[in-house]
Scaffold this motif. Sequence first.
Motif, short mmCIF file in Angstrom:
data_model
loop_
_atom_site.label_atom_id
_atom_site.label_comp_id
_atom_site.label_asym_id
_atom_site.label_seq_id
_atom_site.Cartn_x
_atom_site.Cartn_y
_atom_site.Cartn_z
N SER A 47 104.00 37.17 17.59
CA SER A 47 103.82 36.25 18.71
C SER A 47 105.19 35.87 19.30
CB SER A 47 103.07 35.00 18.25
OG SER A 47 102.97 34.07 19.30
N ARG A 48 106.12 35.50 18.43
CA ARG A 48 107.47 35.13 18.89
C ARG A 48 108.18 36.36 19.47
NH1 ARG A 48 110.97 32.49 21.50
NH2 ARG A 48 113.06 32.47 20.63
N ALA A 49 108.07 37.50 18.80
CA ALA A 49 108.75 38.72 19.26
C ALA A 49 108.23 39.14 20.64
CB ALA A 49 108.55 39.84 18.24
N VAL A 100 117.44 42.98 23.43
CA VAL A 100 118.14 44.19 23.89
C VAL A 100 117.14 45.32 24.12
CG1 VAL A 100 119.79 46.00 23.24
CG2 VAL A 100 120.36 43.59 22.87
N ALA A 101 116.22 45.50 23.18
CA ALA A 101 115.20 46.54 23.32
C ALA A 101 114.37 46.32 24.58
CB ALA A 101 114.29 46.58 22.09
N ALA A 102 114.02 45.07 24.84
CA ALA A 102 113.22 44.76 26.03
C ALA A 102 113.98 45.04 27.31
CB ALA A 102 112.78 43.29 25.98
N GLU A 103 115.29 44.76 27.31
CA GLU A 103 116.09 45.06 28.50
C GLU A 103 116.20 46.57 28.73
OE1 GLU A 103 119.75 42.85 28.48
OE2 GLU A 103 118.67 40.96 28.22
N PHE A 104 116.37 47.32 27.65
CA PHE A 104 116.35 48.79 27.77
C PHE A 104 115.00 49.23 28.34
CE2 PHE A 104 119.66 49.54 24.29
CZ PHE A 104 120.61 50.02 25.17
N ALA A 139 110.31 39.55 24.16
CA ALA A 139 110.30 40.83 24.89
C ALA A 139 109.77 40.65 26.31
CB ALA A 139 109.47 41.87 24.13
N GLU A 140 108.72 39.89 26.46
CA GLU A 140 108.16 39.66 27.79
C GLU A 140 109.14 38.87 28.67
OE1 GLU A 140 104.45 37.80 26.76
OE2 GLU A 140 103.43 39.74 26.54
N HIS A 141 109.80 37.90 28.08
CA HIS A 141 110.78 37.10 28.82
C HIS A 141 111.93 37.98 29.34
CE1 HIS A 141 113.14 33.62 29.98
NE2 HIS A 141 114.16 34.12 29.32
N ARG A 142 112.27 39.03 28.60
CA ARG A 142 113.35 39.94 29.00
C ARG A 142 112.86 41.09 29.86
NH1 ARG A 142 118.63 39.13 27.12
NH2 ARG A 142 118.61 37.15 26.03
N GLY A 143 111.57 41.12 30.19
CA GLY A 143 111.09 42.09 31.16
C GLY A 143 110.28 43.25 30.62
N ALA A 144 110.05 43.34 29.32
CA ALA A 144 109.21 44.41 28.78
C ALA A 144 107.75 44.11 29.16
CB ALA A 144 109.35 44.50 27.26
N GLN A 193 107.70 49.23 20.89
CA GLN A 193 106.90 49.16 19.68
C GLN A 193 107.60 48.18 18.74
OE1 GLN A 193 103.97 51.34 18.50
NE2 GLN A 193 103.93 49.42 17.39
N LEU A 194 107.00 47.01 18.53
CA LEU A 194 107.56 46.03 17.60
C LEU A 194 107.02 46.35 16.21
CD1 LEU A 194 106.96 42.83 19.73
CD2 LEU A 194 109.13 44.03 19.40
N VAL A 195 107.91 46.37 15.23
CA VAL A 195 107.52 46.70 13.86
C VAL A 195 107.94 45.59 12.93
CG1 VAL A 195 107.80 48.37 11.97
CG2 VAL A 195 107.82 49.17 14.35
N HIS A 196 107.01 45.19 12.07
CA HIS A 196 107.32 44.23 11.01
C HIS A 196 106.93 44.87 9.68
CE1 HIS A 196 107.57 40.74 8.48
NE2 HIS A 196 106.30 40.87 8.17
N VAL A 197 107.89 44.91 8.77
CA VAL A 197 107.64 45.45 7.44
C VAL A 197 107.64 44.29 6.47
CG1 VAL A 197 108.35 47.09 5.67
CG2 VAL A 197 108.78 47.60 8.09
N GLY A 198 106.46 43.95 5.99
CA GLY A 198 106.31 42.80 5.10
C GLY A 198 106.63 43.15 3.66
N GLU A 199 106.68 42.12 2.90
CA GLU A 199 106.87 42.28 1.46
C GLU A 199 105.71 43.07 0.87
OE1 GLU A 199 109.52 41.11 -0.20
OE2 GLU A 199 110.37 40.09 1.52
#
Length: 150
Positions: free
Chosen positions: A82-84, A32-36, A88-93, A45-51
């Motif tokens: 990598s997956r994210a 959804v973010a990528a489509e927007f 995102a690229e597949h959806r056009g970002a 901006q992809l964010v990952h908050v680890g343990e």
Amino acid sequence: MCQGGNTYCEVEMKLIISATDGSEGAERAIAVAAEFARSSKAKVQLVHVGEDGLSSKQLMLLGQFRITEGDALDEISRRLFSRAKEIAEHRGATDIKTLSGGGDPAKVLIETIKTKQADAIVIGRRGRGSLRVFCSAVFLKSCRALRRAS
């Protein structure tokens, strides 16, 4: 949110944040973010908050393979991003950045909204933290107020 088929209405956005924990909900949020982003030509901006750290059992297992805790956490983030990015690229970002951190996901995301001056945040419904917010085009004012809040 304005929708016409699969395209979102034009809204002026420069930066959209999407958090990932590798879950299906996070993957849908990234899409959804990528489509927007595609429709508004915004950055993602992809964010990952680890343990904060690994359990003693996990650390013992890593020690057997001579892998440091930092290396293990870095590899987890690398795989998630990598997956994210693929989604995102597949959806056009086209302009996608990554940011990883540790600690409470809600606090990290709120701080990221404020420091990066994000226009929107899109996250999945089920996460491991206490922040369950979806700011879409309709809620941009709320996002702007959140990033200005102390």
